[in-house]
Design a protein around this motif. Sequence first.
Motif: not given
Length: 307
Positions: A195-217
């Motif tokens: 939906i963000s892309a359809r609203k015209g966003c060119h760049v999507l930015i997500y601050p995040g903090a994955f972990n050692l289990t789901t990060g590599p996956l």
Amino acid sequence: MSTAPSFKPFKLALIQLGGVGPDKSANLKHAREMILKAAEGDGSAGSKPSLVVLPECFNSPYGHAHFPTYAETIGFTKADDIEVQTCKSESVKMLSSTAKEANVWLVGGSIPERDASDQRLYNTCTVYSPTGKFILAAPTHRKVHLFDIDIPGKITFKESETLTGGSSLNFFDTEFARIGLGICYDVRFPELAMISARKGCHVLIYPGAFNLTTGPLHWSLLQRARAVDNQVFFAMCSPARDMNAGYHAWGHSMVVDPFGKILAEAEEGESVVQVSIDPTVLYDARAGIPVTTQRRFDVYPDVNNAQ
Ligand SMILES: O=C(O)CCC(=O)C(=O)O
């Protein structure tokens, strides 16, 4: 909806912030120093970024038990740099004054926020212009999808024990692009990015903090998927990994282009990822593989066709 600004080349810097510990004022001081450092670019002419990004939960240790202690009340939805300095949030004040000092757009990662009226807690991303203006209106970007997972023997996390999910999709306009926001677990929900892309966003930015289990996956896979299925640039900014902290972040902050190519990726430690964003890559992806104009809403009418 307003028309998106035209997409122009710009430089983006992600701060993979290290040393986040229990002392909030030390966290804020270090974040400020790193924003100023990132804003210098690599020292070469023309390398100064226009947009700097901090990671999720940059002012407090990450964990639902910490959110109530570290939560700050913001109390407004838009404000200039002078009004911002009247607010109760130390983090917001620092982010505004540092964006102004560094003369950059700043995506202020996220902080635990306490709503001024209902006292609920949110995981909140705030954005500042190069004049220190507090930008978002809705009232800010609050993490929509809460990180509640249970992988036995690996990781159990339940943000909903203390946090409430946000209920708005947010983007902001700069002089060089329309930027859409999400926070960490939000990346698993393609609808938000779509939906963000359809609203015209060119760049999507997500601050995040994955972990050692789901990060590599999934860290890289999800970003490349969101970039390819929407033909946008996609970036996630993580804290640096600290094996002495209660939560072990994956690190690997990265920027992906609209073809799904990883333009830059950090390792685990503290660092700044610097990337030049070239709009022609987005237009080439959309022209060469024109999925954005080939959708068959007649076959999947339950998907909203609205822009
Ligand atoms: O989705 C994941 O695997 C990790 C999400 C996360 O760490 C978060 O939302 O803070």
